[in-house]
Design an enzyme around this catalytic site. Sequence first.
Site, PDB file in Angstrom:
ATOM      1  N   ASN A 222       8.765  -6.405   7.740  1.00 33.15           N
ATOM      2  CA  ASN A 222       8.549  -6.780   6.335  1.00 33.15           C
ATOM      3  C   ASN A 222       8.618  -5.657   5.312  1.00 33.15           C
ATOM      4  O   ASN A 222       7.658  -4.914   5.529  1.00 33.15           O
ATOM      5  CB  ASN A 222       7.373  -7.578   6.356  1.00 33.15           C
ATOM      6  CG  ASN A 222       6.910  -8.095   4.803  1.00 33.15           C
ATOM      7  OD1 ASN A 222       7.740  -8.116   3.958  1.00 33.15           O
ATOM      8  ND2 ASN A 222       5.899  -8.612   4.760  1.00 33.15           N
TER       9      ASN A 222
ATOM     10  N   LYS B 235       8.481  -5.627   2.402  1.00 30.42           N
ATOM     11  CA  LYS B 235       7.760  -5.855   1.059  1.00 30.42           C
ATOM     12  C   LYS B 235       8.730  -5.347   0.034  1.00 30.42           C
ATOM     13  O   LYS B 235       9.529  -5.481   0.094  1.00 30.42           O
ATOM     14  CB  LYS B 235       6.331  -5.023   1.314  1.00 30.42           C
ATOM     15  CG  LYS B 235       5.716  -5.766   2.599  1.00 30.42           C
ATOM     16  CD  LYS B 235       4.349  -5.375   2.561  1.00 30.42           C
ATOM     17  CE  LYS B 235       3.537  -5.896   3.805  1.00 30.42           C
ATOM     18  NZ  LYS B 235       2.119  -5.753   3.842  1.00 30.42           N
TER      19      LYS B 235
ATOM     20  N   HIS C 196       2.426 -15.391   2.930  1.00 26.80           N
ATOM     21  CA  HIS C 196       1.985 -13.882   3.231  1.00 26.80           C
ATOM     22  C   HIS C 196       0.528 -13.728   2.348  1.00 26.80           C
ATOM     23  O   HIS C 196       0.612 -14.317   1.295  1.00 26.80           O
ATOM     24  CB  HIS C 196       2.816 -12.772   2.903  1.00 26.80           C
ATOM     25  CG  HIS C 196       2.766 -11.618   3.389  1.00 26.80           C
ATOM     26  ND1 HIS C 196       1.778 -10.582   2.481  1.00 26.80           N
ATOM     27  CD2 HIS C 196       2.962 -10.813   4.427  1.00 26.80           C
ATOM     28  CE1 HIS C 196       1.427  -9.526   3.474  1.00 26.80           C
ATOM     29  NE2 HIS C 196       2.164  -9.577   4.498  1.00 26.80           N
TER      30      HIS C 196
ATOM     31  N   GLU D 119      -0.365 -11.359   0.811  1.00 27.37           N
ATOM     32  CA  GLU D 119       0.016 -10.602  -0.267  1.00 27.37           C
ATOM     33  C   GLU D 119       0.334 -11.976  -1.588  1.00 27.37           C
ATOM     34  O   GLU D 119      -0.210 -12.016  -2.755  1.00 27.37           O
ATOM     35  CB  GLU D 119       0.877  -9.479  -0.473  1.00 27.37           C
ATOM     36  CG  GLU D 119       0.139  -8.504   0.186  1.00 27.37           C
ATOM     37  CD  GLU D 119       1.039  -7.573   1.113  1.00 27.37           C
ATOM     38  OE1 GLU D 119       2.407  -7.670   0.891  1.00 27.37           O
ATOM     39  OE2 GLU D 119       0.594  -6.895   2.040  1.00 27.37           O
TER      40      GLU D 119
ATOM     41  N   GLU E 257      -2.179 -12.373  10.870  1.00 28.27           N
ATOM     42  CA  GLU E 257      -2.345 -11.046  10.084  1.00 28.27           C
ATOM     43  C   GLU E 257      -3.787 -10.895   9.328  1.00 28.27           C
ATOM     44  O   GLU E 257      -3.946 -11.571   8.329  1.00 28.27           O
ATOM     45  CB  GLU E 257      -1.311 -10.741   9.134  1.00 28.27           C
ATOM     46  CG  GLU E 257       0.348 -10.829   9.509  1.00 28.27           C
ATOM     47  CD  GLU E 257       1.160 -10.114   8.557  1.00 28.27           C
ATOM     48  OE1 GLU E 257       1.706  -9.227   9.161  1.00 28.27           O
ATOM     49  OE2 GLU E 257       1.087 -10.376   7.109  1.00 28.27           O
TER      50      GLU E 257
ATOM     51  N   GLY F   5      -1.931  -2.819   6.042  1.00 28.81           N
ATOM     52  CA  GLY F   5      -1.703  -1.609   5.418  1.00 28.81           C
ATOM     53  C   GLY F   5      -2.777  -0.566   5.204  1.00 28.81           C
ATOM     54  O   GLY F   5      -3.070   0.390   4.464  1.00 28.81           O
TER      55      GLY F   5
ATOM     56  N   SER G  22      -1.021  -3.234  10.507  1.00 29.11           N
ATOM     57  CA  SER G  22      -0.877  -1.714  10.991  1.00 29.11           C
ATOM     58  C   SER G  22      -0.517  -1.566  12.440  1.00 29.11           C
ATOM     59  O   SER G  22      -0.762  -0.590  13.367  1.00 29.11           O
ATOM     60  CB  SER G  22      -2.177  -1.090  10.830  1.00 29.11           C
ATOM     61  OG  SER G  22      -2.641  -1.184   9.499  1.00 29.11           O
TER      62      SER G  22
HETATM   63  P1  13P Z   1       1.496  -3.329   7.703  1.00 29.66           P
HETATM   64  O1  13P Z   1       2.211  -3.020   9.121  1.00 29.66           O
HETATM   65  O2  13P Z   1       1.879  -2.244   6.691  1.00 29.66           O
HETATM   66  O3  13P Z   1       0.039  -3.132   8.019  1.00 29.66           O
HETATM   67  O4  13P Z   1       1.774  -4.464   7.066  1.00 29.66           O
HETATM   68  C1  13P Z   1       1.664  -5.788   7.633  1.00 29.66           C
HETATM   69  C2  13P Z   1       2.103  -7.007   7.163  1.00 29.66           C
HETATM   70  O5  13P Z   1       1.688  -7.372   5.966  1.00 29.66           O
HETATM   71  C3  13P Z   1       3.290  -7.539   7.412  1.00 29.66           C
HETATM   72  O6  13P Z   1       3.832  -8.602   6.907  1.00 29.66           O
END
Ligand code: 13P
Length: 256
Positions: free
Chosen positions: A13, A15, A99, A101, A171, A177, A217
């Site tokens: 992803n 983002k 997601h 976010e 997640e 992150g 992560s």
């Molecule tokens: P990270 O791997 O950067 O922690 O992000 C995970 C994520 O939100 C994937 O959708």
Amino acid sequence: MNKKYRKTIIAGNWKMNLLPSDVKPYTDELRQLAGKVRHCEVVVCTPFVMLPQAVKAFRDSRISVGAQNVSDKDSGAFTGEVSASQLRDLGVKYVIVGHSERRAYYGETDEIVCAKVKAVLNAGLYPIICVGETSAQREQGVTDEVVSMQVKLALSGVPAEKVRHIVIAYEPIWAIGTGKTATPEDAADVCTKIRAIIRALYGARTARAVTIQYGGSMNPKNAYDLLAMHDIDGGLIGGASLKPADFAAIIDAANQ
Ligand code: 13P
């Protein structure tokens, strides 16, 4: 790994990272590094504006392309939105839905997530539905309730024959992150519970066919241990998917 009944899917992803001009160097490098993708499916989820390029670049490879969001509506006067049928027409296969976010920053409720899941399935695409608890919820010991509610609401009204096409990504928000990864045992514990919910709703045959990923992560160092867990059927990878070498190392871990 019990991958007899379901696919292992490693999805990146991006983002809101990278530029259209980064797509070609990235896809060239990943195609070369991940040339021997064997036991898993690989998906790269780019921002909307890079999807046409990514679809073209991965054509004739074993790497699929996914979007990071979609409209819950089929078509019409919805300025700025992108429909599932538009994505399908482009050659996109997967769509990340719900997601954390989007839930946190763009007001996506469980009801909207469910409508998007249905829109994606109706277009013949595959939703990657994200669920997960905050750190406060984990500390309060309500992880199972939160995740269970998110899964049930995302799937409400989704018929059994379509559930085999869904992917669920567990997640935990505190792991996204942050460099803090859930232990393989904690991550697998929640993934096992998610499968139990699907079993209760749709039966054992459907439950064992659904791919359940871990995200948060994940990196080349921790991927193998996470992916070795029985109920973790892949990963949804943010930061570590931005560099083809790191992403390819995670794909390698899934290929073991
Ligand atoms: P990270 O791997 O950067 O922690 O992000 C995970 C994520 O939100 C994937 O959708």
